[in-house]
Scaffold this motif. Structure first.
Motif, PDB file in Angstrom:
ATOM      1  N   GLY A   1     -44.374 -58.270  -7.933  1.00 26.42           N
ATOM      2  CA  GLY A   1     -44.765 -59.629  -7.604  1.00 26.42           C
ATOM      3  C   GLY A   1     -43.822 -60.700  -8.123  1.00 26.42           C
TER       4      GLY A   1
ATOM      5  N   THR B   1     -41.673 -62.264  -6.221  1.00 24.06           N
ATOM      6  CA  THR B   1     -41.516 -63.316  -5.215  1.00 24.06           C
ATOM      7  C   THR B   1     -42.491 -64.475  -5.436  1.00 24.06           C
TER       8      THR B   1
ATOM      9  N   LEU C   1     -53.027 -64.152 -10.123  1.00 26.92           N
ATOM     10  CA  LEU C   1     -51.803 -63.652 -10.753  1.00 26.92           C
ATOM     11  C   LEU C   1     -52.169 -62.611 -11.805  1.00 26.92           C
ATOM     12  N   THR C   2     -51.314 -61.620 -11.940  1.00 31.47           N
ATOM     13  CA  THR C   2     -51.528 -60.665 -13.033  1.00 31.47           C
ATOM     14  C   THR C   2     -51.173 -61.349 -14.350  1.00 31.47           C
TER      15      THR C   2
ATOM     16  N   PRO D   1     -49.660 -55.407  -9.637  1.00 34.59           N
ATOM     17  CA  PRO D   1     -50.937 -55.942  -9.167  1.00 34.59           C
ATOM     18  C   PRO D   1     -51.956 -54.814  -9.046  1.00 34.59           C
TER      19      PRO D   1
ATOM     20  N   GLY E   1     -42.254 -54.452  -6.159  1.00 36.11           N
ATOM     21  CA  GLY E   1     -43.677 -54.631  -5.891  1.00 36.11           C
ATOM     22  C   GLY E   1     -44.474 -55.252  -7.019  1.00 36.11           C
TER      23      GLY E   1
HETATM   24  P1  ADP Z   1     -41.364 -57.838  -5.758  1.00 28.83           P
HETATM   25  O1  ADP Z   1     -40.628 -59.026  -5.205  1.00 28.83           O
HETATM   26  O2  ADP Z   1     -41.446 -57.855  -7.240  1.00 28.83           O
HETATM   27  O3  ADP Z   1     -40.890 -56.533  -5.216  1.00 28.83           O
HETATM   28  P2  ADP Z   1     -43.478 -58.948  -4.228  1.00 28.83           P
HETATM   29  O4  ADP Z   1     -43.463 -60.301  -4.785  1.00 28.83           O
HETATM   30  O5  ADP Z   1     -42.839 -58.712  -2.914  1.00 28.83           O
HETATM   31  O6  ADP Z   1     -42.871 -57.943  -5.287  1.00 28.83           O
HETATM   32  O7  ADP Z   1     -44.980 -58.463  -4.190  1.00 28.83           O
HETATM   33  C1  ADP Z   1     -45.341 -57.268  -3.585  1.00 28.83           C
HETATM   34  C2  ADP Z   1     -46.670 -57.435  -2.877  1.00 28.83           C
HETATM   35  O8  ADP Z   1     -47.708 -57.628  -3.820  1.00 28.83           O
HETATM   36  C3  ADP Z   1     -46.696 -58.622  -1.951  1.00 28.83           C
HETATM   37  O9  ADP Z   1     -47.372 -58.238  -0.797  1.00 28.83           O
HETATM   38  C4  ADP Z   1     -47.468 -59.669  -2.733  1.00 28.83           C
HETATM   39  O10 ADP Z   1     -48.150 -60.547  -1.894  1.00 28.83           O
HETATM   40  C5  ADP Z   1     -48.441 -58.825  -3.530  1.00 28.83           C
HETATM   41  N1  ADP Z   1     -48.826 -59.425  -4.817  1.00 28.83           N
HETATM   42  C6  ADP Z   1     -48.032 -60.123  -5.638  1.00 28.83           C
HETATM   43  N2  ADP Z   1     -48.726 -60.502  -6.737  1.00 28.83           N
HETATM   44  C7  ADP Z   1     -49.976 -60.036  -6.598  1.00 28.83           C
HETATM   45  C8  ADP Z   1     -51.165 -60.108  -7.401  1.00 28.83           C
HETATM   46  N3  ADP Z   1     -51.169 -60.732  -8.584  1.00 28.83           N
HETATM   47  N4  ADP Z   1     -52.268 -59.497  -6.943  1.00 28.83           N
HETATM   48  C9  ADP Z   1     -52.258 -58.849  -5.761  1.00 28.83           C
HETATM   49  N5  ADP Z   1     -51.184 -58.757  -4.958  1.00 28.83           N
HETATM   50  C10 ADP Z   1     -50.047 -59.341  -5.356  1.00 28.83           C
END
Ligand code: ADP
Ligand code: MG
Length: 702
Positions: free
Chosen positions: A310, A312, A278-279, A457, A308
């Motif tokens: 993260g 979700t 996690l970030t 991320p 993007g």
């Molecule tokens: P949002 O819902 O805020 O638009 P998502 O949750 O869909 O973003 O995340 C976007 C992408 O980044 C997804 O493919 C997810 O798996 C990836 N991701 C989320 N958190 C991280 C992280 N801490 N490090 C790397 N990749 C991540």
């Protein structure tokens, strides 16, 4: 202070120098009572504190003087130029002012007028001043009493002249005269003691209310004005936050929430199985949510983060936390397509721990639907994803504990209503992908708690953004062809021309036809607001599956569809869009591993500042702050909207610290004394009622 008739609350008509006719005009400025007159503060000032004495002026000086017109007239030069002349006098002497080529001033400047003029002094049959600017500060017949007729600004006697917002039939000078005639009496009626504790004023370096109002109407020097404005800004922000805080407290008192406490038998394995860390921002938000969920008061939290960032994953954690405590959790999306998308990404994320959420949309029918419904009713379905409508209206849960609401667009009044009525004690987490400046978020959603994922991320490739004039169109469309030839997909966004969906649809259709001719080897789809929902969906599905290569779309694609293979977006007439909207649009690309591109077209000779800012960063929060700065809050916050009143004194970018302070103090007070019943808080309660009386419902959320 008791009086037979209150000037503050009584009609403005009975104030000195007003009467029925002027009262009518004042009402157009929303001034009906003495108090409203008191709060009708100048929107600017003529600063004459540094004027030069007329006697001392020499040719070659650049001077600012104040004087009364003693004579005037229009003369004609040999070259037939008509020149308006006026001789003005102050306590030290007289000087002639000349306005070449402006004979019409004869009609507007009168003998006896008090003028502020500035400009160069030259020698022309004696000293002569040629005003670059002039302002009429006072005119004898403006006045309603002799005192204010002469010289300075009435009672204050200072040399900073307030300029009031005026209206037809009532000049700013007449308003000034009315204020001058009544200010002292109105201020005297205000309670002796300030509504705010002296300690607050000290800590915030704010003047007491009476001083502030007096400084705004009759400043002696300009330096008094800003602290006075800040005082009124704080007052405004504080009562709004107090309103929010009370709404929040009411919800907490009235509704018993769930305290989700259990061994982390789902969240822990989930975190371990994640293919990434996690970030920092995700960790912080998750901790905030966890803490909320463990409390017995219902959670009411906004999770904000750019596309993007993260969200979700964080939402999934919250859902698992509810599940491990024995409750069900549901994620609601605005459309079927988004619900399916969420379902897919949750399935992927949860696969390692063998959890599979139930999907419930309008297209799930028959036996499958019956199964889903019965598993949710029986409690064996622990996680659900569906559209807002379905989950809210049609589904019975055995023990729903958490609702995650995905609101791709601006989080609106409707959502807040849902949250309020949503469910007794169910924790609510709203996800928003619209970055807004924290100050705006606090003002708008002061009743909610806010978590912000302000960090992407690692390893993302920023979208390369170009801003291009009309002459570069060809090159951009060729570039688009190259991208499509490499197997990528793209968007061409067509703007809303004049709020007319019909015209917009027509424009977009013409564009689609043109592009279909240009790229015969590719499938070009069209998406606009006039299409039926089912048509929209089938186009989007075509694009998702890769059958459609290029999508010509109006802004309907803003809503968070995720097509990782789309790597290029052209935005037509980008100068018509606001920064926030441009950012939302651009967020449709850059979702996959490939380098993505965005080209913003503008008409005209050079790109507007907005587009330059847009190309300089992909950070949504930076863009949101810029948007606020460029557009001004008036645009976003000028009128009553989003269920919050307009701000008159506060400026959200400048007063952010004040806003944070107002929120903290309001929450502290309400935490100790939710009904504002203690003696020292009663006054605040009274003021609140006076400000929002009867309308609390309108602004109340929680
Ligand atoms: P949002 O819902 O805020 O638009 P998502 O949750 O869909 O973003 O995340 C976007 C992408 O980044 C997804 O493919 C997810 O798996 C990836 N991701 C989320 N958190 C991280 C992280 N801490 N490090 C790397 N990749 C991540
Ligand atoms: Mg809770």
């Amino acid at each position: 202070m008791k009086r037979g008739r209150s000037l503050l609350t009584g009609s403005v008509q009975y104030l000195k120098g007003v009467g029925p006719r002027r009262a009518e005009r004042l009402e157009r400025l929303e001034i009906r009572t003495g108090r409203e007159l008191l709060y009708h503060v100048p929107h600017r000032y003529e600063d004459a504190t540094t004027v030069d004495p007329i006697a001392g002026l020499k040719p070659g000086d650049d001077a600012t003087v104040i004087g009364r017109v003693v004579s005037k007239g229009v003369l004609q030069t040999r070259s037939r130029l008509r020149v308006f002349h006026a001789v003005i006098r102050d306590e030290t002497g007289m000087i002639e002012c000349a306005w070449p080529g402006r004979p019409w001033l004869e009609r507007t400047i009168r003998k006896g007028d008090l003028l502020l003029v500035s400009g160069p002094v030259r020698f022309y049959h004696g000293r002569q001043l040629q005003p670059r600017e002039h302002t009429m500060l006072a005119r004898p017949d403006d006045s309603t009493d002799q005192g204010a007729a002469d010289g300075g600004n009435g009672a204050g006697g200072g040399r900073v002249f307030p300029v009031y917002p005026a209206t037809e039939g009532l000049t700013h000078r007449q308003i000034r005269t009315i204020v001058d005639a009544n200010l002292e009496a109105l201020l005297a009626e205000l309670d002796e003691a300030d509504p705010f504790p002296a300690a607050w004023l000290r800590e915030l370096a704010l003047p007491p209310l009476r001083t502030a109002l007096s400084s705004l109407h009759q400043p002696r020097v300009m330096a008094e004005v800003e602290p006075a404005r800040r005082r009124l800004a704080f007052e405004e922000l504080f009562y709004l936050q107090l309103l929010h805080a009370r709404a929040r407290a009411k919800l907490r008192l009235e509704t018993q929430g769930i305290s989700f406490r259990a061994a982390p038998e789902l969240t822990e394995p989930f975190l371990k199985a994640l293919p990434f860390k996690l970030t920092g921002a995700q960790k912080r938000c998750w901790a905030e949510i966890r803490e909320d969920m463990e409390k017995s008061t219902p959670m009411n939290r906004l999770l904000q983060g750019d596309v993007g960032s993260g969200k979700t994953v964080v939402a999934a954690l919250a859902m698992l936390k509810a599940a491990e405590a024995g409750f069900q959790a549901a994620l609601m999306a605005p459309t079927e397509l988004l619900a399916e998308q969420h379902h897919r990404s949750l399935c992927e994320l949860l696969d390692p721990i063998a959890m599979e959420p139930q999907l419930l949309t309008g297209s799930i029918v028959g036996k499958k639907r019956a199964e889903v419904l019965s598993s949710l009713a029986a409690g064996s379905g622990r996680l659900a994803v569906g559209t807002h409508a379905l989950i809210q209206e049609a589904v019975e849960f055995q023990s729903l504990g958490l609702a995650v609401i995905d609101e791709q667009h601006r989080f609106g009044v409707e959502q807040r209503r849902l949250m309020r009525e949503g469910g007794g004690g169910v924790d609510a987490l709203v996800m928003s992908a619209t970055p807004i400046p924290r100050s705006l978020a606090l003002a708008l959603y002061g009743d909610l708690d806010i978590s912000v994922i302000d960090e992407l991320p690692p390893g993302r490739r920023p979208i390369i953004t170009g801003v291009r004039g009309e002459s570069k169109r060809e090159a951009a469309f060729e570039f688009l062809r190259e991208q499509l030839s490499e197997g990528r997909q793209g968007y061409v966004v067509y703007p809303l021309i004049d709020e007319s969906e019909v015209l917009e649809a027509r424009g977009a259709t013409a564009m689609r036809d043109e592009l279909a001719r240009r790229y015969p080897e590719f499938q070009v789809g069209l998406l606009h607001g006039r299409l039926a929902a089912s048509e929209k969906e089938s186009i989007m599905r075509g694009f998702l599956s890769g059958q459609i290569h290029l999508l010509v779309a109006t802004t309907v694609i803003e809503v968070g569809i995720d097509v990782p293979n789309a790597s290029v977006m052209l935005i037509e007439d980008a100068d018509r869009f606001g920064l926030a909207q441009l950012h939302q649009l651009r967020g449709r690309v850059g979702r996959g591993a490939d380098q993505s591109y965005c080209v913003a077209f503008y008409r005209g000779d050079s790109p507007p500042e907005r587009l330059q800012v847009f190309s300089s960063t992909t950070d949504g929060f930076v863009l949101a702050e810029e948007d606020l700065r460029l557009r001004g809050q008036g645009d976003m916050f000028g009128r009553e909207q989003h269920g919050v009143p307009a701000l008159r004194f506060a400026e959200l970018d400048r007063d952010r610290q004040l806003l944070e302070d107002a929120r903290r103090r309001a929450r502290e007070i309400v935490a100790e004394d939710p009904d504002l019943a203690r003696p020292r808080n009663r006054r605040l309660g009274r003021e609140l009622t006076e400000l929002y009386g009867g309308r609390e419902e309108l602004y109340r959320v929680g």
